[in-house]
Design an enzyme around this catalytic site. Structure first.
Site, short mmCIF file in Angstrom:
data_model
loop_
_atom_site.label_atom_id
_atom_site.label_comp_id
_atom_site.label_asym_id
_atom_site.label_seq_id
_atom_site.Cartn_x
_atom_site.Cartn_y
_atom_site.Cartn_z
CB ALA A 147 25.56 38.19 67.76
CB CYS A 148 20.46 39.75 65.14
SG CYS A 148 19.82 39.93 66.49
N PRO A 149 21.42 42.07 64.60
CG PRO A 149 21.48 42.29 62.28
CD PRO A 149 21.78 41.31 63.13
#
Length: 106
Positions: free
Chosen positions: A9-11
Site C-alpha cells: 500500500a502507498c499513500p
C-alpha cells in the site's frame, strides 16, 4: 520451500502499490519461493489474503508508508516492514536479508 505473503500500500494508493507487488512477486519467483501479494490501492483491496494463505506463510512483508488494513491477521508471524520504494527498488536485497535471517534461526 519458503512461502511469503505480502501486503503493499502507498499513500496515494496508485502506481507504487502495484509496482511494489510486482517487484516482490518477481524477486520471490527468482528465489524459487512462493508468494501471494495483497494490494490495498485506491480501488480497495485486491487479491485478498485468506486465513490459509496467512497460516502457510513463513514470512509476512508489509509496506510501512501507510497503515495496512488488517494487520492483526499476521499476529505471531515473522513480519518485515519495508518502505514501498524499497519494495520497488530493492526487493531482491530485502529477500536476501530475509533468507539470511531464516537460515540463522533454523
Amino acid at each position: 520451500m519458503t512461502h511469503l505473503v505480502a501486503v503493499t500500500a502507498c499513500p496515494s494508493g496508485v502506481a507504487h502499490t502495484y509496482m511494489a507487488a510486482e517487484a516482490i512477486e518477481h524477486a520471490v519467483k527468482a528465489k524459487g519461493w512462493t508468494c501471494k501479494v495483497e494490494t490495498q490501492g485506491s480501488i480497495g483491496i485486491e487479491n485478498e489474503l485468506i486465513k490459509d494463505d496467512v497460516a502457510a506463510a513463513d514470512v509476512v512483508i508489509l509496506t510501512k508508508d501507510i497503515d495496512v488494513q488488517g494487520q492483526e491477521r499476521f499476529e505471531g508471524k515473522l513480519i518485515v516492514r519495508i518502505g514501498v520504494s524499497d519494495a520497488v527498488k530493492r526487493a531482491a536485497a530485502v529477500l536476501d536479508k530475509i533468507e539470511t535471517h531464516l537460515q540463522e534461526t533454523a
